[in-house]
Motif scaffolding. Structure first.
Motif, short mmCIF file in Angstrom:
data_model
loop_
_atom_site.label_atom_id
_atom_site.label_comp_id
_atom_site.label_asym_id
_atom_site.label_seq_id
_atom_site.Cartn_x
_atom_site.Cartn_y
_atom_site.Cartn_z
N THR A 1 0.93 -1.11 0.07
CA THR A 1 0.05 -0.04 -0.06
C THR A 1 0.95 1.25 -0.14
OG1 THR A 1 -1.88 -0.79 1.16
CG2 THR A 1 -1.68 1.34 1.16
N ASN A 2 0.51 2.16 -0.85
CA ASN A 2 1.36 3.34 -1.11
C ASN A 2 0.50 4.45 -1.52
OD1 ASN A 2 3.57 5.02 -1.43
ND2 ASN A 2 4.49 4.34 -2.92
N GLY A 3 0.22 5.55 -0.60
CA GLY A 3 -0.32 6.76 -1.22
C GLY A 3 -1.78 6.43 -1.38
N PHE A 4 -2.38 7.23 -2.19
CA PHE A 4 -3.90 7.16 -2.73
C PHE A 4 -4.11 6.04 -3.90
CE2 PHE A 4 -2.15 10.89 -4.28
CZ PHE A 4 -2.19 10.46 -5.92
N TRP A 5 -2.93 5.88 -4.45
CA TRP A 5 -3.16 5.18 -5.79
C TRP A 5 -2.73 3.66 -5.80
CZ3 TRP A 5 0.76 8.41 -3.94
CH2 TRP A 5 2.23 7.66 -4.10
#
Length: 368
Positions: free
Chosen positions: A109-113
């Motif tokens: 999972t990394n940021g909103f993207w």
């Protein structure tokens, strides 16, 4: 026939399934009903339709996935002794899936993207368009981070909207610290030419409880002492990756939650478990996906099932590939030693994508 279960059908999971699909029974578990890559953040924000053509692809379009059974849901548990995973399906019910070999390719999972949420195509549409509208409506944008995602975002937003004020803030003396130094010199020149404001030596204060999973509007404070930064939109691309391994026993994970693997991409405790991609602790850069270890993984799985010796994965010292994405003048490609290759646009659209990528890598992709 042996059953290989691939947990996570991102790009590297799909490629592994394609290599195995004619040799074993393959089951793929995915939180999305299609491929939604975490690559090319800048193009995704600035030109979502262009980005979607090659980074958002329905599973049904891949010819070699025709024989792969796909399960839409999120992984919730693993029984090592029973060789079985538990999946919460998209309708909320639970299902068990057995395996002879398990491949963990659930990514990070990394940021909103990049997120592990179970989503429909409509929900994916809404999220992508919402992020695009936010930056489209902003007169000024701050991008925080020194990695490829941050650099890509700053460059593509400025190229798409040259009237906007776009500023890139990063903590070190240079951005792209995982690339060869020559790569940053090339990219820095382009950023300056197109008018991106560069601000080295700025380390952002991440608010308590904030996971950098949304575009914000509040002023940004810096732990390095500079005055607060202000803009209509703030894109957080600070690299706070979190491995999607909450469903795995702790015995399989390192101190940071990534899957422990040996040189053959097998877990030390369980030879029937393999891991690949950003979730696998193969090397400091966790570079097995970018370095095309999917082919090696498929061969090693077949060798394991047949009782033959397995081969080792050898990582590169620096990241390589595209940083800015495809532009009107083509693609600037960086080798691991920092050398650059300018690929013209006609070659990308007429040769590289249709023949090398879709036909060569993926063994055939149907038209949308």
């Amino acid at each position: 026939m042996p059953r290989v279960l691939i947990a996570g059908m991102g790009d590297v999971g799909i490629l592994t399934a394609i290599h195995l699909s004619r040799h074993v029974s393959v089951v793929g578990v995915s939180a999305k009903p299609e491929l939604v890559t975490g690559q090319e953040l800048g193009v995704r924000l600035a030109r979502p339709d262009d980005w979607a053509r090659d980074n958002r692809v329905a599973f049904e379009r891949y010819r070699r996935l025709d024989g792969v059974r796909r399960v839409h849901g999120s992984l919730t548990g693993l029984d090592l002794d029973a060789r079985e995973v538990t999946v919460r399906l998209s309708d909320g019910s639970l299902a068990a899936e057995a395996y002879d070999v398990l491949v963990v390719s659930t990514g990070v999972t990394n940021g909103f993207w990049r997120n592990p949420d179970v989503q429909s195509r409509e929900e994916i549409d809404a999220a992508i368009q919402s992020h695009h509208r936010t930056v489209a409506d902003a007169r000024s944008v701050i991008v925080i981070g020194g990695g490829a995602a941050a650099v890509s975002a700053a460059a593509n937003l400025r190229i798409r909207w040259p009237h906007k004020v776009i500023d890139l803030y990063y903590p070190g003396d240079r951005a792209l610290p995982q690339h060869h130094p020559r790569a940053w010199e090339q990219v820095r020149g382009r950023l300056v030419d197109i008018g991106v404001g560069l601000h080295p030596g700025h380390r952002a204060v991440v608010p308590d409880g904030f996971t950098c999973d949304e575009i914000t509007h509040q002023p940004v404070q810096w732990s390095t002492g500079q005055p607060a930064g202000e803009a209509d939109a703030v894109v957080w691309a600070v690299g706070r990756v979190r491995p999607n391994t909450g469903w795995l026993p702790a015995s399989l994970l390192d101190e940071n939650g990534f899957v422990k693997v040996g040189p053959t991409l097998q877990t030390p405790a369980r030879p029937e478990l393999f891991a690949i991609g950003d979730v696998a602790a193969t090397d400091p850069l966790r570079s097995s996906a970018r370095n095309r270890a999917d082919r090696l993984l498929a061969k090693n799985i077949r060798a394991y099932l047949a009782g033959r010796p397995l081969k080792d994965y050898r990582p590169s010292d620096f990241r390589w590939g595209s940083v800015l994405g495809v532009q009107d003048d083509g693609l600037l490609f960086f080798a691991s030693d920092g050398r650059t290759i300018q690929i013209p646009a006609w070659a990308i659209h007429r040769v590289l994508l249709p023949w090398v990528v879709r036909r060569g890598f993926y063994r055939g992709v149907r038209n949308a």
